[in-house]
Design a protein around this motif. Structure first.
Motif, short mmCIF file in Angstrom:
data_model
loop_
_atom_site.label_atom_id
_atom_site.label_comp_id
_atom_site.label_asym_id
_atom_site.label_seq_id
_atom_site.Cartn_x
_atom_site.Cartn_y
_atom_site.Cartn_z
N UNK A 120 0.87 -1.17 0.00
CA UNK A 120 0.00 0.00 0.00
C UNK A 120 0.91 1.22 0.00
N UNK A 121 0.63 2.17 -0.90
CA UNK A 121 1.47 3.36 -0.97
C UNK A 121 0.62 4.58 -1.28
N UNK A 122 1.01 5.68 -0.73
CA UNK A 122 0.35 6.96 -0.97
C UNK A 122 1.43 8.00 -1.20
N UNK A 123 1.31 8.75 -2.28
CA UNK A 123 2.31 9.77 -2.61
C UNK A 123 1.63 11.10 -2.92
N UNK A 124 2.29 12.17 -2.55
CA UNK A 124 1.79 13.52 -2.83
C UNK A 124 3.01 14.38 -3.16
N UNK A 125 3.04 14.93 -4.37
CA UNK A 125 4.16 15.79 -4.78
C UNK A 125 3.63 17.15 -5.22
N UNK A 126 4.48 18.14 -5.12
CA UNK A 126 4.08 19.45 -5.58
C UNK A 126 5.20 20.46 -5.48
N UNK A 127 4.94 21.61 -6.08
CA UNK A 127 5.90 22.71 -6.06
C UNK A 127 5.14 24.01 -5.78
N UNK A 128 5.68 24.79 -4.89
CA UNK A 128 5.12 26.09 -4.56
C UNK A 128 6.19 27.15 -4.77
N UNK A 129 5.78 28.29 -5.28
CA UNK A 129 6.72 29.40 -5.41
C UNK A 129 5.98 30.69 -5.07
N UNK A 130 6.56 31.47 -4.18
CA UNK A 130 5.98 32.73 -3.75
C UNK A 130 6.91 33.85 -4.19
N UNK A 131 6.42 34.72 -5.07
CA UNK A 131 7.22 35.84 -5.59
C UNK A 131 7.31 36.96 -4.58
N UNK A 132 8.54 37.36 -4.29
CA UNK A 132 8.77 38.51 -3.42
C UNK A 132 8.77 39.81 -4.24
N UNK A 133 9.29 39.72 -5.45
CA UNK A 133 9.20 40.78 -6.46
C UNK A 133 9.50 40.12 -7.81
N UNK A 134 9.85 40.90 -8.83
CA UNK A 134 10.04 40.33 -10.17
C UNK A 134 11.23 39.37 -10.27
N UNK A 135 12.23 39.53 -9.41
CA UNK A 135 13.45 38.72 -9.53
C UNK A 135 13.68 37.75 -8.38
N UNK A 136 13.02 37.94 -7.25
CA UNK A 136 13.27 37.12 -6.07
C UNK A 136 12.02 36.35 -5.67
#
Length: 141
Positions: free
Chosen positions: A41-57
């Motif tokens: 039995x296996x359960x997997x959860x993957x993802x990517x989050x990105x939070x922009x601080x400004x245009x470059x960071x």
């Protein structure tokens, strides 16, 4: 040095894989073939989050959460009536700070607990005992 060997011993070996495999999710067919003969039995959860601080960071988080339960029933070479069960949780993450001066390029500094295996014949991840710092340069053409 002995502590380093103990902590990273399973990430050294005779195999070498492309760096792009570092971003491959843990839950792949080859991982599950190690449990041949088990009820799995296996359960997997993957993802990517990105939070922009400004245009470059920006701040980023990649996660790859996996839970596996493997049960070996009687009749597979163990004592009659005996049952073996193993459960594992693999909470992989990579979190950091990203600088992108142009759209096609970024530089990041991150903390992660995942490492490439180099001791078995297929590329997958190992969970590091302690998180470590990494740097990444990426150019998309």
């Amino acid at each position: 040095a002995a502590n380093e060997i103990e902590m990273y011993a399973n990430t050294t070996g005779k195999y070498l894989y492309p760096l792009r495999k570092f971003d491959t999710p843990f839950s792949q067919w080859a991982v599950f073939t190690e449990y041949s003969g088990y009820n799995l039995w296996a359960l997997s959860c993957t993802g990517q989050l990105e939070y922009s601080l400004d245009k470059k960071f920006s701040l980023m988080l990649d996660y790859d959460l996996n839970a596996i339960t493997a049960k070996l029933d009687k009749g597979f070479g163990i004592n009659p009536g005996e049952e073996r069960r193993s459960s594992f949780i693999y909470p992989f993450f990579k979190s950091g700070f990203r600088y992108s001066p142009i759209r096609e390029f970024y530089f990041s500094v991150y903390v992660t607990n995942k490492a490439m295996n180099l001791d078995i014949g297929y590329p997958t991840l190992y969970l590091a005992k302690k998180p470590f710092v990494g740097v990444e340069l990426n150019c998309r053409l």
